[in-house]
Design a protein around this motif. Structure first.
Motif, PDB file in Angstrom:
ATOM      1  N   ARG A   1     164.244  37.085  78.955  1.00 61.87           N
ATOM      2  CA  ARG A   1     165.182  38.145  79.284  1.00 61.87           C
ATOM      3  C   ARG A   1     166.287  37.518  80.138  1.00 61.87           C
ATOM      4  NH1 ARG A   1     163.962  43.946  82.123  1.00 61.87           N
ATOM      5  NH2 ARG A   1     166.095  44.683  81.989  1.00 61.87           N
ATOM      6  N   PRO A   2     167.549  37.785  79.816  1.00 64.39           N
ATOM      7  CA  PRO A   2     168.628  37.157  80.578  1.00 64.39           C
ATOM      8  C   PRO A   2     168.644  37.607  82.036  1.00 64.39           C
ATOM      9  CG  PRO A   2     169.504  38.573  78.828  1.00 64.39           C
ATOM     10  CD  PRO A   2     168.019  38.638  78.757  1.00 64.39           C
ATOM     11  N   VAL A   3     169.057  36.696  82.885  1.00 64.16           N
ATOM     12  CA  VAL A   3     169.193  36.981  84.310  1.00 64.16           C
ATOM     13  C   VAL A   3     170.658  36.756  84.654  1.00 64.16           C
ATOM     14  CG1 VAL A   3     168.518  36.302  86.628  1.00 64.16           C
ATOM     15  CG2 VAL A   3     166.847  36.258  84.792  1.00 64.16           C
ATOM     16  N   LYS A   4     171.274  37.741  85.276  1.00 59.16           N
ATOM     17  CA  LYS A   4     172.692  37.643  85.593  1.00 59.16           C
ATOM     18  C   LYS A   4     172.909  37.421  87.087  1.00 59.16           C
ATOM     19  CE  LYS A   4     174.032  40.677  81.841  1.00 59.16           C
ATOM     20  NZ  LYS A   4     174.704  41.930  81.483  1.00 59.16           N
ATOM     21  N   PHE A   5     173.877  36.579  87.364  1.00 57.36           N
ATOM     22  CA  PHE A   5     174.355  36.366  88.722  1.00 57.36           C
ATOM     23  C   PHE A   5     175.864  36.567  88.693  1.00 57.36           C
ATOM     24  CE2 PHE A   5     170.408  33.939  88.590  1.00 57.36           C
ATOM     25  CZ  PHE A   5     169.803  34.298  89.784  1.00 57.36           C
TER      26      PHE A   5
ATOM     27  N   VAL B   1     173.503  30.209  94.142  1.00 60.79           N
ATOM     28  CA  VAL B   1     173.824  31.170  93.097  1.00 60.79           C
ATOM     29  C   VAL B   1     174.017  32.517  93.786  1.00 60.79           C
ATOM     30  CG1 VAL B   1     173.058  32.213  90.957  1.00 60.79           C
ATOM     31  CG2 VAL B   1     172.427  29.863  91.465  1.00 60.79           C
ATOM     32  N   ILE B   2     175.141  33.162  93.505  1.00 55.99           N
ATOM     33  CA  ILE B   2     175.529  34.363  94.237  1.00 55.99           C
ATOM     34  C   ILE B   2     175.280  35.622  93.414  1.00 55.99           C
ATOM     35  CG2 ILE B   2     177.475  35.565  95.309  1.00 55.99           C
ATOM     36  CD1 ILE B   2     178.709  32.724  95.693  1.00 55.99           C
ATOM     37  N   ASP B   3     174.722  36.628  94.074  1.00 57.18           N
ATOM     38  CA  ASP B   3     174.546  37.954  93.484  1.00 57.18           C
ATOM     39  C   ASP B   3     175.126  38.956  94.477  1.00 57.18           C
ATOM     40  OD1 ASP B   3     173.755  39.940  91.691  1.00 57.18           O
ATOM     41  OD2 ASP B   3     171.791  40.147  92.625  1.00 57.18           O
ATOM     42  N   ARG B   4     176.167  39.673  94.074  1.00 59.44           N
ATOM     43  CA  ARG B   4     176.811  40.642  94.958  1.00 59.44           C
ATOM     44  C   ARG B   4     176.255  42.039  94.716  1.00 59.44           C
ATOM     45  NH1 ARG B   4     180.968  37.248  93.216  1.00 59.44           N
ATOM     46  NH2 ARG B   4     181.633  35.890  94.911  1.00 59.44           N
ATOM     47  N   LYS B   5     176.004  42.748  95.782  1.00 57.45           N
ATOM     48  CA  LYS B   5     175.482  44.112  95.708  1.00 57.45           C
ATOM     49  C   LYS B   5     176.295  45.029  96.624  1.00 57.45           C
ATOM     50  CE  LYS B   5     172.008  43.232  93.042  1.00 57.45           C
ATOM     51  NZ  LYS B   5     172.137  43.570  91.652  1.00 57.45           N
ATOM     52  N   TRP B   6     176.651  46.219  96.116  1.00 57.04           N
ATOM     53  CA  TRP B   6     177.319  47.219  96.944  1.00 57.04           C
ATOM     54  C   TRP B   6     176.317  47.901  97.852  1.00 57.04           C
ATOM     55  CZ3 TRP B   6     182.264  47.453  97.780  1.00 57.04           C
ATOM     56  CH2 TRP B   6     183.138  46.936  96.834  1.00 57.04           C
ATOM     57  N   SER B   7     175.096  48.074  97.352  1.00 54.65           N
ATOM     58  CA  SER B   7     174.056  48.680  98.174  1.00 54.65           C
ATOM     59  C   SER B   7     172.703  48.107  97.748  1.00 54.65           C
ATOM     60  CB  SER B   7     174.056  50.200  98.041  1.00 54.65           C
ATOM     61  OG  SER B   7     173.737  50.566  96.728  1.00 54.65           O
TER      62      SER B   7
ATOM     63  N   PRO C   1     161.626  50.066  91.558  1.00 58.17           N
ATOM     64  CA  PRO C   1     160.948  49.119  90.661  1.00 58.17           C
ATOM     65  C   PRO C   1     161.897  48.227  89.849  1.00 58.17           C
ATOM     66  CG  PRO C   1     159.848  51.237  90.582  1.00 58.17           C
ATOM     67  CD  PRO C   1     161.084  51.425  91.410  1.00 58.17           C
ATOM     68  N   ARG C   2     162.985  48.801  89.337  1.00 55.95           N
ATOM     69  CA  ARG C   2     163.927  47.985  88.556  1.00 55.95           C
ATOM     70  C   ARG C   2     164.614  46.940  89.420  1.00 55.95           C
ATOM     71  NH1 ARG C   2     167.692  51.333  84.653  1.00 55.95           N
ATOM     72  NH2 ARG C   2     168.154  49.214  84.012  1.00 55.95           N
ATOM     73  N   ALA C   3     164.947  47.299  90.656  1.00 52.39           N
ATOM     74  CA  ALA C   3     165.586  46.361  91.569  1.00 52.39           C
ATOM     75  C   ALA C   3     164.617  45.237  91.934  1.00 52.39           C
ATOM     76  CB  ALA C   3     166.065  47.080  92.822  1.00 52.39           C
ATOM     77  N   ARG C   4     163.364  45.587  92.183  1.00 50.18           N
ATOM     78  CA  ARG C   4     162.357  44.564  92.485  1.00 50.18           C
ATOM     79  C   ARG C   4     162.124  43.642  91.284  1.00 50.18           C
ATOM     80  NH1 ARG C   4     158.257  45.156  96.656  1.00 50.18           N
ATOM     81  NH2 ARG C   4     159.043  46.576  98.231  1.00 50.18           N
ATOM     82  N   ALA C   5     162.121  44.206  90.093  1.00 50.06           N
ATOM     83  CA  ALA C   5     161.938  43.397  88.887  1.00 50.06           C
ATOM     84  C   ALA C   5     163.096  42.415  88.732  1.00 50.06           C
ATOM     85  CB  ALA C   5     161.815  44.287  87.658  1.00 50.06           C
ATOM     86  N   GLN C   6     164.316  42.870  89.020  1.00 47.69           N
ATOM     87  CA  GLN C   6     165.466  41.977  88.933  1.00 47.69           C
ATOM     88  C   GLN C   6     165.338  40.828  89.932  1.00 47.69           C
ATOM     89  OE1 GLN C   6     169.212  43.353  90.497  1.00 47.69           O
ATOM     90  NE2 GLN C   6     170.361  42.144  89.003  1.00 47.69           N
ATOM     91  N   ILE C   7     164.926  41.146  91.144  1.00 49.99           N
ATOM     92  CA  ILE C   7     164.749  40.106  92.164  1.00 49.99           C
ATOM     93  C   ILE C   7     163.708  39.094  91.711  1.00 49.99           C
ATOM     94  CG2 ILE C   7     163.928  39.666  94.512  1.00 49.99           C
ATOM     95  CD1 ILE C   7     165.192  42.372  95.292  1.00 49.99           C
ATOM     96  N   LEU C   8     162.610  39.556  91.136  1.00 49.97           N
ATOM     97  CA  LEU C   8     161.567  38.630  90.677  1.00 49.97           C
ATOM     98  C   LEU C   8     162.062  37.745  89.539  1.00 49.97           C
ATOM     99  CD1 LEU C   8     158.418  40.930  90.844  1.00 49.97           C
ATOM    100  CD2 LEU C   8     159.075  39.087  92.415  1.00 49.97           C
ATOM    101  N   ARG C   9     162.861  38.302  88.613  1.00 45.98           N
ATOM    102  CA  ARG C   9     163.434  37.481  87.537  1.00 45.98           C
ATOM    103  C   ARG C   9     164.379  36.430  88.112  1.00 45.98           C
ATOM    104  NH1 ARG C   9     164.117  42.509  85.215  1.00 45.98           N
ATOM    105  NH2 ARG C   9     166.378  42.416  85.490  1.00 45.98           N
ATOM    106  N   GLN C  10     165.219  36.848  89.059  1.00 41.23           N
ATOM    107  CA  GLN C  10     166.133  35.906  89.681  1.00 41.23           C
ATOM    108  C   GLN C  10     165.367  34.827  90.437  1.00 41.23           C
ATOM    109  OE1 GLN C  10     168.663  38.461  92.020  1.00 41.23           O
ATOM    110  NE2 GLN C  10     170.119  38.715  90.333  1.00 41.23           N
ATOM    111  N   LEU C  11     164.326  35.224  91.130  1.00 38.90           N
ATOM    112  CA  LEU C  11     163.501  34.276  91.871  1.00 38.90           C
ATOM    113  C   LEU C  11     162.925  33.213  90.950  1.00 38.90           C
ATOM    114  CD1 LEU C  11     162.072  33.531  94.556  1.00 38.90           C
ATOM    115  CD2 LEU C  11     160.211  35.010  93.810  1.00 38.90           C
ATOM    116  N   GLN C  12     162.435  33.620  89.787  1.00 37.42           N
ATOM    117  CA  GLN C  12     161.849  32.685  88.841  1.00 37.42           C
ATOM    118  C   GLN C  12     162.893  31.685  88.333  1.00 37.42           C
ATOM    119  OE1 GLN C  12     159.857  34.523  85.557  1.00 37.42           O
ATOM    120  NE2 GLN C  12     159.044  32.592  84.797  1.00 37.42           N
ATOM    121  N   VAL C  13     164.079  32.167  88.005  1.00 41.10           N
ATOM    122  CA  VAL C  13     165.140  31.281  87.532  1.00 41.10           C
ATOM    123  C   VAL C  13     165.557  30.307  88.637  1.00 41.10           C
ATOM    124  CG1 VAL C  13     167.561  31.203  86.814  1.00 41.10           C
ATOM    125  CG2 VAL C  13     166.007  32.855  85.782  1.00 41.10           C
ATOM    126  N   LEU C  14     165.696  30.799  89.851  1.00 43.37           N
ATOM    127  CA  LEU C  14     166.065  29.934  90.964  1.00 43.37           C
ATOM    128  C   LEU C  14     165.022  28.841  91.173  1.00 43.37           C
ATOM    129  CD1 LEU C  14     167.322  32.638  93.473  1.00 43.37           C
ATOM    130  CD2 LEU C  14     168.728  30.983  92.246  1.00 43.37           C
TER     131      LEU C  14
END
Length: 82
Positions: free
Chosen positions: A7-11, A19-25, A30-43
Protein backbone atom coordinates in the motif's frame (compact mmCIF):
# COMPACT_ATOMS: atom_id res chain seq x y z
CA UNK A 1 1.81 -4.30 4.97
CA UNK A 2 2.12 -7.02 7.63
CA UNK A 3 0.11 -9.44 5.49
CA UNK A 4 2.54 -9.07 2.56
CA UNK A 5 0.35 -6.78 0.47
CA UNK A 6 1.58 -3.36 -0.62
CA UNK A 7 0.00 0.00 0.00
CA UNK A 8 1.53 3.36 -0.93
CA UNK A 9 2.77 5.63 1.82
CA UNK A 10 2.72 9.36 1.19
CA UNK A 11 4.93 12.05 2.65
CA UNK A 12 4.95 15.77 1.90
CA UNK A 13 8.66 16.24 1.28
CA UNK A 14 12.26 15.37 2.04
CA UNK A 15 14.94 17.47 3.69
CA UNK A 16 18.28 15.66 3.86
CA UNK A 17 17.74 12.38 5.73
CA UNK A 18 14.40 13.58 7.12
CA UNK A 19 11.09 12.69 5.48
CA UNK A 20 8.46 15.33 6.19
CA UNK A 21 4.74 14.84 6.82
CA UNK A 22 2.73 18.02 7.41
CA UNK A 23 -0.48 17.95 9.43
CA UNK A 24 -2.99 20.73 10.13
CA UNK A 25 -4.26 18.85 13.16
CA UNK A 26 -3.41 15.68 15.03
CA UNK A 27 -6.14 13.12 15.58
CA UNK A 28 -6.03 9.84 17.47
CA UNK A 29 -8.19 7.61 15.30
CA UNK A 30 -7.62 4.13 13.88
CA UNK A 31 -6.93 5.41 10.35
CA UNK A 32 -4.42 7.97 11.64
CA UNK A 33 -2.66 5.31 13.72
CA UNK A 34 -2.57 2.97 10.72
CA UNK A 35 -0.97 5.71 8.62
CA UNK A 36 1.68 6.30 11.29
CA UNK A 37 2.48 2.58 11.42
CA UNK A 38 2.82 2.41 7.61
CA UNK A 39 5.10 5.43 7.65
CA UNK A 40 7.11 3.94 10.50
CA UNK A 41 7.68 0.74 8.53
CA UNK A 42 8.87 2.62 5.44
CA UNK A 43 11.18 4.81 7.52
CA UNK A 44 12.69 1.75 9.21
CA UNK A 45 13.17 -0.11 5.92
CA UNK A 46 15.05 2.83 4.40
CA UNK A 47 16.81 3.91 7.60
CA UNK A 48 15.29 7.36 7.54
CA UNK A 49 13.90 9.66 10.22
CA UNK A 50 10.44 11.17 9.95
CA UNK A 51 9.39 14.67 10.88
CA UNK A 52 5.80 15.68 11.52
CA UNK A 53 5.31 19.39 11.00
CA UNK A 54 2.34 20.92 12.80
CA UNK A 55 1.12 24.56 12.92
CA UNK A 56 0.86 25.17 16.71
CA UNK A 57 2.49 24.15 19.98
CA UNK A 58 -0.84 22.60 21.07
CA UNK A 59 -0.78 20.29 18.04
CA UNK A 60 2.85 19.44 18.80
CA UNK A 61 1.89 18.29 22.30
CA UNK A 62 -0.91 16.14 20.86
CA UNK A 63 1.43 14.60 18.27
CA UNK A 64 4.13 13.84 20.85
CA UNK A 65 1.56 12.24 23.15
CA UNK A 66 0.23 10.04 20.34
CA UNK A 67 3.72 8.96 19.23
CA UNK A 68 4.67 8.18 22.84
CA UNK A 69 1.53 6.05 23.30
CA UNK A 70 2.50 4.14 20.15
CA UNK A 71 6.16 3.78 21.33
CA UNK A 72 7.47 5.49 18.19
CA UNK A 73 10.90 7.08 18.47
CA UNK A 74 12.04 7.76 14.90
CA UNK A 75 9.40 10.38 14.06
CA UNK A 76 10.10 13.85 15.42
CA UNK A 77 7.61 16.71 15.72
CA UNK A 78 8.21 20.39 15.12
CA UNK A 79 6.08 23.52 14.82
CA UNK A 80 6.23 25.41 11.51
CA UNK A 81 4.28 28.40 10.29
CA UNK A 82 1.64 27.40 7.70
Amino acid sequence: MPDGSKRPVKFDGIQGDYVIDRKWSVVDRPRARAQILRQLQVLAEHRLIGTREVPTPVQKVKALKLLKQMSITNIHVKVVKP
